[in-house]
Design a protein around this motif. Structure first.
Motif, PDB file in Angstrom:
ATOM      1  N   ARG A  47      -2.927  21.030 -27.779  1.00 20.13           N
ATOM      2  CA  ARG A  47      -2.227  20.637 -26.432  1.00 20.13           C
ATOM      3  C   ARG A  47      -3.476  19.768 -25.953  1.00 20.13           C
ATOM      4  O   ARG A  47      -3.710  19.176 -24.271  1.00 20.13           O
ATOM      5  CB  ARG A  47      -1.223  21.157 -25.125  1.00 20.13           C
ATOM      6  CG  ARG A  47       0.121  21.902 -26.170  1.00 20.13           C
ATOM      7  CD  ARG A  47       0.879  20.644 -25.966  1.00 20.13           C
ATOM      8  NE  ARG A  47       1.814  20.610 -24.716  1.00 20.13           N
ATOM      9  CZ  ARG A  47       1.597  19.449 -24.462  1.00 20.13           C
ATOM     10  NH1 ARG A  47       2.566  18.123 -24.806  1.00 20.13           N
ATOM     11  NH2 ARG A  47       2.630  18.819 -22.774  1.00 20.13           N
ATOM     12  N   LEU A 106       9.965  13.979 -25.779  1.00 19.90           N
ATOM     13  CA  LEU A 106      10.378  15.530 -25.950  1.00 19.90           C
ATOM     14  C   LEU A 106      10.635  16.036 -27.049  1.00 19.90           C
ATOM     15  O   LEU A 106      11.169  16.147 -27.796  1.00 19.90           O
ATOM     16  CB  LEU A 106      11.118  16.016 -24.929  1.00 19.90           C
ATOM     17  CG  LEU A 106      11.673  15.934 -23.381  1.00 19.90           C
ATOM     18  CD1 LEU A 106      12.301  16.224 -22.695  1.00 19.90           C
ATOM     19  CD2 LEU A 106      10.019  17.134 -22.462  1.00 19.90           C
ATOM     20  N   PRO A 139      -0.508  14.523 -25.729  1.00 19.19           N
ATOM     21  CA  PRO A 139       0.247  15.544 -24.705  1.00 19.19           C
ATOM     22  C   PRO A 139       0.650  15.265 -23.723  1.00 19.19           C
ATOM     23  O   PRO A 139      -1.018  15.032 -22.899  1.00 19.19           O
ATOM     24  CB  PRO A 139      -0.946  16.796 -25.170  1.00 19.19           C
ATOM     25  CG  PRO A 139      -2.392  16.347 -25.398  1.00 19.19           C
ATOM     26  CD  PRO A 139      -2.077  15.537 -26.279  1.00 19.19           C
ATOM     27  N   ASN A 144      -3.254  17.643 -18.487  1.00 14.65           N
ATOM     28  CA  ASN A 144      -3.871  18.010 -19.597  1.00 14.65           C
ATOM     29  C   ASN A 144      -5.697  17.950 -19.682  1.00 14.65           C
ATOM     30  O   ASN A 144      -5.429  15.962 -19.971  1.00 14.65           O
ATOM     31  CB  ASN A 144      -2.763  17.575 -20.531  1.00 14.65           C
ATOM     32  CG  ASN A 144      -1.699  18.842 -20.524  1.00 14.65           C
ATOM     33  OD1 ASN A 144      -2.221  19.557 -19.828  1.00 14.65           O
ATOM     34  ND2 ASN A 144      -1.049  17.867 -21.973  1.00 14.65           N
ATOM     35  N   ARG A 159      -3.202  18.977 -12.228  1.00 12.91           N
ATOM     36  CA  ARG A 159      -1.608  18.989 -12.790  1.00 12.91           C
ATOM     37  C   ARG A 159      -1.714  17.730 -14.155  1.00 12.91           C
ATOM     38  O   ARG A 159      -0.716  18.005 -15.062  1.00 12.91           O
ATOM     39  CB  ARG A 159      -0.310  17.633 -12.089  1.00 12.91           C
ATOM     40  CG  ARG A 159      -0.602  18.496 -10.970  1.00 12.91           C
ATOM     41  CD  ARG A 159       0.743  17.358  -9.813  1.00 12.91           C
ATOM     42  NE  ARG A 159       0.042  16.221  -9.402  1.00 12.91           N
ATOM     43  CZ  ARG A 159       0.553  15.269  -9.837  1.00 12.91           C
ATOM     44  NH1 ARG A 159       1.273  14.819 -10.385  1.00 12.91           N
ATOM     45  NH2 ARG A 159       0.038  14.183  -8.564  1.00 12.91           N
ATOM     46  N   ASP A 188       8.565  18.877 -30.230  1.00 13.96           N
ATOM     47  CA  ASP A 188       8.027  20.706 -30.726  1.00 13.96           C
ATOM     48  C   ASP A 188       7.496  20.585 -31.554  1.00 13.96           C
ATOM     49  O   ASP A 188       7.490  20.233 -32.640  1.00 13.96           O
ATOM     50  CB  ASP A 188       9.228  21.984 -30.731  1.00 13.96           C
ATOM     51  CG  ASP A 188       8.095  22.836 -31.146  1.00 13.96           C
ATOM     52  OD1 ASP A 188       7.090  22.909 -30.940  1.00 13.96           O
ATOM     53  OD2 ASP A 188       9.075  24.108 -31.347  1.00 13.96           O
ATOM     54  N   GLY A 194       4.158  18.337 -18.797  1.00 12.80           N
ATOM     55  CA  GLY A 194       5.511  18.981 -19.184  1.00 12.80           C
ATOM     56  C   GLY A 194       5.572  20.027 -19.983  1.00 12.80           C
ATOM     57  O   GLY A 194       5.015  19.788 -21.388  1.00 12.80           O
ATOM     58  N   GLN A 195       6.513  20.459 -20.059  1.00 17.71           N
ATOM     59  CA  GLN A 195       6.892  21.129 -21.305  1.00 17.71           C
ATOM     60  C   GLN A 195       7.766  20.395 -22.434  1.00 17.71           C
ATOM     61  O   GLN A 195       7.995  19.683 -22.222  1.00 17.71           O
ATOM     62  CB  GLN A 195       8.035  22.066 -20.826  1.00 17.71           C
ATOM     63  CG  GLN A 195       8.648  23.175 -21.632  1.00 17.71           C
ATOM     64  CD  GLN A 195       7.277  23.884 -22.502  1.00 17.71           C
ATOM     65  OE1 GLN A 195       6.508  24.545 -21.356  1.00 17.71           O
ATOM     66  NE2 GLN A 195       7.781  24.423 -23.719  1.00 17.71           N
ATOM     67  N   ASP A 196       6.506  20.493 -23.525  1.00 20.13           N
ATOM     68  CA  ASP A 196       6.650  19.791 -25.164  1.00 20.13           C
ATOM     69  C   ASP A 196       6.766  18.448 -24.655  1.00 20.13           C
ATOM     70  O   ASP A 196       7.751  17.443 -25.541  1.00 20.13           O
ATOM     71  CB  ASP A 196       8.511  19.570 -25.415  1.00 20.13           C
ATOM     72  CG  ASP A 196       7.720  21.063 -26.074  1.00 20.13           C
ATOM     73  OD1 ASP A 196       6.826  21.888 -26.249  1.00 20.13           O
ATOM     74  OD2 ASP A 196       8.887  21.865 -25.606  1.00 20.13           O
ATOM     75  N   LEU A 197       5.913  17.346 -23.284  1.00 15.04           N
ATOM     76  CA  LEU A 197       6.245  16.290 -23.620  1.00 15.04           C
ATOM     77  C   LEU A 197       5.103  15.375 -23.904  1.00 15.04           C
ATOM     78  O   LEU A 197       3.627  16.238 -24.036  1.00 15.04           O
ATOM     79  CB  LEU A 197       5.851  16.054 -22.091  1.00 15.04           C
ATOM     80  CG  LEU A 197       6.472  13.856 -21.667  1.00 15.04           C
ATOM     81  CD1 LEU A 197       7.313  13.792 -21.732  1.00 15.04           C
ATOM     82  CD2 LEU A 197       6.399  13.893 -20.058  1.00 15.04           C
ATOM     83  N   TRP A 198       5.380  14.696 -24.542  1.00 12.72           N
ATOM     84  CA  TRP A 198       4.726  13.865 -25.920  1.00 12.72           C
ATOM     85  C   TRP A 198       4.393  11.980 -25.931  1.00 12.72           C
ATOM     86  O   TRP A 198       5.473  11.841 -25.962  1.00 12.72           O
ATOM     87  CB  TRP A 198       4.503  13.773 -27.767  1.00 12.72           C
ATOM     88  CG  TRP A 198       4.232  14.957 -27.985  1.00 12.72           C
ATOM     89  CD1 TRP A 198       4.608  16.792 -27.362  1.00 12.72           C
ATOM     90  CD2 TRP A 198       3.260  16.085 -27.966  1.00 12.72           C
ATOM     91  NE1 TRP A 198       4.224  17.917 -27.643  1.00 12.72           N
ATOM     92  CE2 TRP A 198       3.241  18.169 -27.974  1.00 12.72           C
ATOM     93  CE3 TRP A 198       1.740  15.899 -28.519  1.00 12.72           C
ATOM     94  CZ2 TRP A 198       2.374  18.655 -28.835  1.00 12.72           C
ATOM     95  CZ3 TRP A 198       0.971  16.800 -28.515  1.00 12.72           C
ATOM     96  CH2 TRP A 198       1.001  17.710 -28.848  1.00 12.72           C
TER      97      TRP A 198
END
Length: 299
Positions: A189, A182, A206, A66, A64, A184, A209-213
């Motif tokens: 990543r 969130l 990163p 990165n 799960r 872009d 999750g989608q575009d989570l920083w």
């Protein structure tokens, strides 16, 4: 009698899991009403992964998370440094992981439950005292006796204070601004990206999750002590997007803005204290003896 672990964070959970796996009876208490849901710490070093793996608490965190494989540093539009991470050695066999502390604690709680343990939420330690028979703890629900107590309740440890262990060091508090957002952003990543400009610094990490920083930067001098979440986000995304070349002023959705403070002090050496008292955690003052009452800086 059982032992008590005070503090339902990664340190307390890991210790409780290890003890239960060895057949040692232990109960874990925490003053919070339930598990934390904010990300807070954002990753695992390779050694931390090994510790969770040995404790049987790693679960699916590797799948799960990165993996972090590089650090990219920008200074005035140039890249003076590019560090590769996670290279395999005899001691390091896997890369570090970026994943929220809430997910790590969730995996530890699952392992704790599998071993027959549970967290007693809403139980604050009010006081702990030692005698010839062990330790007596005063909790929100009342008094109880136990063989030993380990404090994993952070920098303001009630266990440490009850044991009379000092907390020396210069109170040089460094303030850091954090925000999970969130957005872009045009960065890889698998990298920690850092921008430097004079005395300013901005980091972007990163998260799964989608575009989570995670955005992180030292608080500017003179920043007020009590910032609202929106003020934290404004400070992070103000002029820093100009320095970095990333359009941080367009961050559409903040998830968790927060100021954070670091404190250099640590628990004082205390092997001379009788009956046995010790301190352990990420920065132990001395090698711990066999204790009845312990304290740690960690959670």
């Amino acid at each position: 009698m059982e032992g008590r672990v005070v503090g339902g964070g990664p340190t307390g959970f890991t210790l409780a899991c290890d003890l239960l796996a060895r057949g040692v009876g232990v109960r874990i208490v925490d003053k919070a009403s339930g598990p934390a849901t904010t990300s807070r710490a954002l990753g695992l070093h390779p050694r931390g992964i090994e510790v969770l793996d040995r404790a049987g608490a790693l679960g699916d965190l590797e799948q799960r998370a990165n993996p972090i494989r590089q650090v990219v540093i920008d200074h005035g539009g140039r890249r003076p440094a590019h560090l590769r991470l996670g290279q395999t050695t005899k001691l390091v066999t896997r890369p570090g992981l970026l994943i929220s502390q809430a997910d790590i604690e969730g995996s530890l709680r699952a392992r704790l439950g599998g071993l027959g343990g549970a967290v007693e939420w809403g139980q604050e330690l009010l006081h702990a005292s030692q005698d010839a028979d062990g330790v007596r703890v005063q909790l929100t629900a009342g008094s109880a006796a136990c063989h030993w107590t380990v404090g994993c309740d952070g920098a303001h440890s009630r266990v440490r204070k009850s044991a009379g262990i000092g907390f020396p060091g210069v109170q040089d508090v460094e303030r850091v601004l954090l925000a999970d957002v969130l957005a872009d952003l045009p960065m890889p990543r698998d990298a920690a990206s850092v921008w430097l400009h004079g005395t300013e610094m901005l980091g972007a990490f990163p998260l799964p999750g989608q575009d989570l920083w995670r955005l992180m930067a030292p608080a500017p001098g003179g920043t007020p002590g009590d910032l609202s979440p929106q003020e934290v986000l404004n400070l992070l995304t103000g002029q820093r997007h100009v320095r970095s070349g990333c359009h941080l002023s367009r961050v559409p959705e903040p998830r968790w803005p927060s100021p954070f403070r670091t404190h250099p002090p640590r628990a004082a050496p205390h092997r001379h204290v009788a009956p046995p008292v010790s301190c352990h955690g990420p920065r132990p003052a001395t090698p711990p003896p066999r204790p009845r009452l312990r304290a740690t800086n960690a959670r």
